[in-house]
Enzyme design. Sequence first.
Site, mmCIF file in Angstrom:
data_model
loop_
_atom_site.group_PDB
_atom_site.id
_atom_site.type_symbol
_atom_site.label_atom_id
_atom_site.label_comp_id
_atom_site.label_asym_id
_atom_site.label_seq_id
_atom_site.Cartn_x
_atom_site.Cartn_y
_atom_site.Cartn_z
ATOM 1 N N ASP A 15 -7.872 -12.849 -0.905
ATOM 2 C CA ASP A 15 -8.321 -12.070 -2.056
ATOM 3 C C ASP A 15 -9.795 -12.396 -2.330
ATOM 4 O OD1 ASP A 15 -6.626 -10.693 -4.697
ATOM 5 O OD2 ASP A 15 -8.726 -11.260 -4.947
ATOM 6 N N ILE A 16 -10.572 -11.338 -2.602
ATOM 7 C CA ILE A 16 -12.016 -11.519 -2.792
ATOM 8 C C ILE A 16 -12.345 -12.233 -4.113
ATOM 9 C CG2 ILE A 16 -12.550 -9.364 -4.002
ATOM 10 C CD1 ILE A 16 -14.881 -8.995 -1.978
ATOM 11 N N ASN A 20 2.363 -5.892 -8.093
ATOM 12 C CA ASN A 20 2.191 -4.993 -9.229
ATOM 13 C C ASN A 20 2.337 -3.536 -8.783
ATOM 14 O OD1 ASN A 20 1.480 -7.296 -10.739
ATOM 15 N ND2 ASN A 20 -0.676 -7.084 -10.159
ATOM 16 N N GLN A 55 -1.569 -2.964 -11.625
ATOM 17 C CA GLN A 55 -2.053 -2.611 -10.283
ATOM 18 C C GLN A 55 -3.418 -1.944 -10.387
ATOM 19 O OE1 GLN A 55 0.502 0.041 -8.034
ATOM 20 N NE2 GLN A 55 -0.560 -0.392 -6.105
ATOM 21 N N HIS A 76 0.638 -4.054 -2.270
ATOM 22 C CA HIS A 76 0.246 -5.376 -1.777
ATOM 23 C C HIS A 76 1.018 -6.469 -2.495
ATOM 24 C CE1 HIS A 76 -2.495 -4.239 -5.050
ATOM 25 N NE2 HIS A 76 -2.459 -5.508 -5.400
ATOM 26 N N PHE A 77 1.151 -7.584 -1.802
ATOM 27 C CA PHE A 77 1.801 -8.779 -2.345
ATOM 28 C C PHE A 77 0.748 -9.865 -2.482
ATOM 29 C CE2 PHE A 77 6.383 -7.886 -1.913
ATOM 30 C CZ PHE A 77 6.308 -6.670 -1.252
ATOM 31 N N HIS A 78 0.650 -10.439 -3.679
ATOM 32 C CA HIS A 78 -0.221 -11.594 -3.893
ATOM 33 C C HIS A 78 0.581 -12.860 -3.591
ATOM 34 C CE1 HIS A 78 -3.333 -9.571 -6.528
ATOM 35 N NE2 HIS A 78 -2.334 -8.743 -6.743
HETATM 36 P P1 5GP Z 1 -3.858 -5.699 -8.191
HETATM 37 O O1 5GP Z 1 -4.324 -5.921 -9.604
HETATM 38 O O2 5GP Z 1 -4.035 -4.283 -7.735
HETATM 39 O O3 5GP Z 1 -2.463 -6.222 -7.955
HETATM 40 O O4 5GP Z 1 -4.774 -6.641 -7.314
HETATM 41 C C1 5GP Z 1 -5.798 -6.189 -6.494
HETATM 42 C C2 5GP Z 1 -6.438 -7.409 -5.874
HETATM 43 O O5 5GP Z 1 -7.298 -6.981 -4.841
HETATM 44 C C3 5GP Z 1 -7.304 -8.224 -6.859
HETATM 45 O O6 5GP Z 1 -6.805 -9.556 -6.915
HETATM 46 C C4 5GP Z 1 -8.701 -8.145 -6.260
HETATM 47 O O7 5GP Z 1 -9.429 -9.338 -6.380
HETATM 48 C C5 5GP Z 1 -8.422 -7.789 -4.804
HETATM 49 N N1 5GP Z 1 -9.491 -7.002 -4.191
HETATM 50 C C6 5GP Z 1 -10.062 -5.886 -4.700
HETATM 51 N N2 5GP Z 1 -10.992 -5.409 -3.869
HETATM 52 C C7 5GP Z 1 -11.010 -6.243 -2.801
HETATM 53 C C8 5GP Z 1 -11.780 -6.280 -1.594
HETATM 54 O O8 5GP Z 1 -12.647 -5.435 -1.333
HETATM 55 N N3 5GP Z 1 -11.506 -7.278 -0.716
HETATM 56 C C9 5GP Z 1 -10.558 -8.233 -0.973
HETATM 57 N N4 5GP Z 1 -10.386 -9.167 -0.043
HETATM 58 N N5 5GP Z 1 -9.816 -8.228 -2.090
HETATM 59 C C10 5GP Z 1 -10.049 -7.261 -3.000
#
Ligand code: 5GP
Length: 138
Positions: free
Chosen positions: A30-31, A86, A93, A99-101
């Site tokens: 995650d970035i 999410n 989300q 996606h899975f964290h």
């Molecule tokens: P969500 O809130 O949709 O479950 O989480 C999205 C996740 O994607 C966030 O934790 C965010 O930091 C990560 N993310 C968003 N854009 C990028 C990206 O360009 N590269 C990477 N590696 N992670 C990203």
Amino acid sequence: MSDCIFCKIVAGEIPSHKVFENDAVFAFLDIAPLAEAHTLLVPRRHVTQLDQLTADESAAIGAVLPKLAAAVQKITGAAGYNILQNNGECAGQVVMHVHFHIIPRNGADGLGFRWHPTKYAPGRDKAVLAELQSALKN
Ligand code: 5GP
Ligand code: ZN
């Protein structure tokens, strides 16, 4: 999907720190990690939510997720981890590619919960159960 950031990562069109890939799934750091080694696991195919995955895609994710979780926990020495997934804006989300964290937990990570349990009104639990069981038959 052309404007999806995770599709672009899977396709190698934008850079990522790849952790693992096979023909069905792709995992990367995650970035903006909640803790070091916070990893994201995605299916290669673009779908928005968990319920849109095929049984094969679900199985592929299920095969990889425990291994990734073990690796994340091992290298961080975390006492535990959360798998967070999410679906929909109201659920937090932000990126609309399912996606899975995998988030290692320690005393100083960036994850918090608000969890306020409620109670069923009398009889409501049985009504909900019947609806769910019926929905599963379709
Ligand atoms: P969500 O809130 O949709 O479950 O989480 C999205 C996740 O994607 C966030 O934790 C965010 O930091 C990560 N993310 C968003 N854009 C990028 C990206 O360009 N590269 C990477 N590696 N992670 C990203
Ligand atoms: Zn996508």
